[in-house]
Design a protein around this motif. Structure first.
Motif, PDB file in Angstrom:
ATOM      1  N   LEU A 169       0.815  -1.209   0.000  1.00 26.38           N
ATOM      2  CA  LEU A 169       0.000   0.000   0.000  1.00 26.38           C
ATOM      3  C   LEU A 169       0.848   1.259   0.000  1.00 26.38           C
ATOM      4  CD1 LEU A 169      -2.614   1.588   0.268  1.00 26.38           C
ATOM      5  CD2 LEU A 169      -2.653   1.019   2.717  1.00 26.38           C
ATOM      6  N   ALA A 170       1.932   1.282   0.785  1.00 30.43           N
ATOM      7  CA  ALA A 170       2.787   2.472   0.867  1.00 30.43           C
ATOM      8  C   ALA A 170       4.174   2.059   1.330  1.00 30.43           C
ATOM      9  CB  ALA A 170       2.183   3.503   1.816  1.00 30.43           C
ATOM     10  N   HIS A 171       5.097   3.022   1.320  1.00 32.65           N
ATOM     11  CA  HIS A 171       6.483   2.723   1.659  1.00 32.65           C
ATOM     12  C   HIS A 171       6.702   2.556   3.156  1.00 32.65           C
ATOM     13  CE1 HIS A 171       6.059   7.094   1.966  1.00 32.65           C
ATOM     14  NE2 HIS A 171       7.059   7.068   2.821  1.00 32.65           N
TER      15      HIS A 171
ATOM     16  N   ALA B 110       0.820   4.584   4.872  1.00 37.54           N
ATOM     17  CA  ALA B 110      -0.321   3.687   4.674  1.00 37.54           C
ATOM     18  C   ALA B 110      -1.503   4.120   5.530  1.00 37.54           C
ATOM     19  CB  ALA B 110       0.082   2.253   4.993  1.00 37.54           C
ATOM     20  N   GLN B 111      -1.237   4.530   6.765  1.00 43.08           N
ATOM     21  CA  GLN B 111      -2.300   4.994   7.656  1.00 43.08           C
ATOM     22  C   GLN B 111      -2.986   6.235   7.085  1.00 43.08           C
ATOM     23  OE1 GLN B 111      -3.259   3.530  10.805  1.00 43.08           O
ATOM     24  NE2 GLN B 111      -4.991   4.884  10.396  1.00 43.08           N
TER      25      GLN B 111
ATOM     26  N   GLY C  73     -11.462   1.894  -1.406  1.00 41.18           N
ATOM     27  CA  GLY C  73     -10.009   1.785  -1.554  1.00 41.18           C
ATOM     28  C   GLY C  73      -9.579   0.342  -1.392  1.00 41.18           C
ATOM     29  N   CYS C  74      -8.891  -0.188  -2.381  1.00 40.63           N
ATOM     30  CA  CYS C  74      -8.448  -1.588  -2.371  1.00 40.63           C
ATOM     31  C   CYS C  74      -6.957  -1.651  -2.687  1.00 40.63           C
ATOM     32  CB  CYS C  74      -9.220  -2.411  -3.396  1.00 40.63           C
ATOM     33  SG  CYS C  74     -11.010  -2.353  -3.185  1.00 40.63           S
TER      34      CYS C  74
ATOM     35  N   THR D 167      -8.762  -5.003   1.494  1.00 40.02           N
ATOM     36  CA  THR D 167      -9.015  -3.648   1.967  1.00 40.02           C
ATOM     37  C   THR D 167      -7.715  -2.948   2.335  1.00 40.02           C
ATOM     38  OG1 THR D 167      -9.217  -4.232   4.318  1.00 40.02           O
ATOM     39  CG2 THR D 167     -11.194  -4.464   2.944  1.00 40.02           C
ATOM     40  N   MET D 168      -7.773  -1.623   2.391  1.00 38.98           N
ATOM     41  CA  MET D 168      -6.597  -0.849   2.781  1.00 38.98           C
ATOM     42  C   MET D 168      -6.234  -1.090   4.243  1.00 38.98           C
ATOM     43  SD  MET D 168      -6.776   2.779   0.753  1.00 38.98           S
ATOM     44  CE  MET D 168      -6.469   2.802  -1.024  1.00 38.98           C
ATOM     45  N   THR D 169      -7.227  -1.376   5.077  1.00 40.02           N
ATOM     46  CA  THR D 169      -6.932  -1.683   6.476  1.00 40.02           C
ATOM     47  C   THR D 169      -6.108  -2.956   6.590  1.00 40.02           C
ATOM     48  OG1 THR D 169      -8.976  -0.612   7.203  1.00 40.02           O
ATOM     49  CG2 THR D 169      -7.940  -2.124   8.733  1.00 40.02           C
TER      50      THR D 169
END
Length: 349
Positions: free
Chosen positions: A95-97, A102-103, A116-117, A304-306
């Motif tokens: 999702l992020a670095h 990411a949060q 958001g997926c 999910t992003m979570t």
């Protein structure tokens, strides 16, 4: 008749071109444009797409959904723009670095009420889906251990991450998903053998809430390409090969071994070996079809992003463990976060 969803794509590198191909094939999607300031139009087979140079130019096309397939370090900035614009988005994994970025993405998509997926594509590999189905049916009985091996030559496409963030995040996500249980502790060791800033080898062990012991071996130093997930339980072992999408069951033997010396040495006896036949659709088609369904508001199989945030956090703890040379505990999620992850994964607790 429902109008096709207008799709955008950001990033036309290795994975982005595959997304362009599949988005161009989905019957209820129109790929209207892609954004990539440095890429040429990705003519691959019958796929062609109009290319613009920036995210704002892409948003001007009026998007119903967007896929982000850019380097990991760009995910935060691009994802926040799409969340604020109200565009349902699938961001390639990780999702992020880092977990802070990411949060921010999780919060932005929740705040704006936008789907958001995240593209953890191994979840959509038919071999792993069949393995998970059989585990849910109790084929192995109690599960003891999950082992993953992910190794192969160095991928030239990677410049901004090591094997933990780029590759081990696959294994962290699929292990939690297959087992239906979260990590509680991890211990890792890494190595730098290729002269790069980031680690190119990691060996990790961990424990899950349900008591399952996990092992991950990941590198991009081997001429042998291997993508294996082996789950061992009281009734045998299921082995998924996600390169070939094969699933094989090694059953515990039911025949007694009369030769006492062999019996005492071997422990569990060997039984039948079965390689299963099952449908094998392309994982990316399954993944994007689930995303499109979620955008339309119908039940769709997505990550999910979570969930993806949790994976990034565990990856960071692997790096922390390797640096400190000790086992680290994985903080339990808040009740609301646990509920969201469990519902998304279809896990009953």
């Amino acid at each position: 008749m429902t109008a096709p969803l207008r799709a955008g794509l950001i990033g036309l590198g290795h994975m982005g071109r595959h997304h362009a191909r599949v988005l161009g094939q989905l019957p209820d999607v129109e790929l209207v444009a892609a954004a990539d300031p440095s890429a040429e139009a990705p003519g691959r087979g019958s796929v062609t797409v109009d290319v613009v140079g920036s995210v704002p130019e892409l948003l001007d096309r009026g998007l119903d959904l967007c896929v982000v397939a850019t380097p990991t370090v760009t995910h935060e900035e691009i994802g926040l723009q799409l969340a604020e614009a109200g565009v349902p988005t699938l961001i390639e994994k990780p999702l992020a670095h880092d977990s802070k970025a990411a949060q921010k993405l999780v919060e932005a998509f929740e705040r704006n009420g936008v789907v958001g997926c995240v593209g953890h594509i191994e979840r959509f590999n038919p071999a792993l889906r069949e393995l998970r189905r059989r585990l849910a049916e109790g084929q192995l009985g109690e599960v003891y251990q999950i082992v993953t091996r992910r190794q192969g030559p160095f991928p030239a496409r990677i410049a901004d991450a090591g094997v933990i963030l780029d590759l081990a995040t696959h294994d962290i996500d699929l292990t939690r998903w297959v087992a239906g249980s979260l990590y509680t502790s991890v211990s890792a060791r890494t190595a730098h053998r290729s002269g790069r800033e980031h680690e190119d080898l990691v060996s990790a062990v961990g424990t899950l809430e349900n008591g399952v012991v996990v092992t991950h071996l990941v590198n991009w130093l081997s001429p042998l390409k291997e993508r294996i997930t082996a789950v061992t339980g009281e009734k045998g072992c299921l082995v998924a090969d996600t390169v070939s999408a094969d699933l094989t069951f090694f059953a515990n033997g039911t025949q007694t071994v009369e030769w006492a010396r062999v019996a005492s040495f071997r422990g569990v006896t060997e039984g039948d070996v079965t390689r299963y036949a099952f449908p094998k659709p392309e994982p990316l088609v399954t993944e994007l079809s689930g995303f499109v369904a979620a955008v339309r508001g119908t039940p769709g199989d997505t990550v999910t992003m979570t969930e993806a945030l949790r994976t990034v956090k565990v990856a960071e703890l692997l790096a922390e463990s390797a640096s400190a040379g000790r086992t680290v505990e994985v903080p339990a999620p808040l009740p609301a976060q646990r509920s969201a992850m469990d519902v998304a994964a279809g896990v009953a607790r």
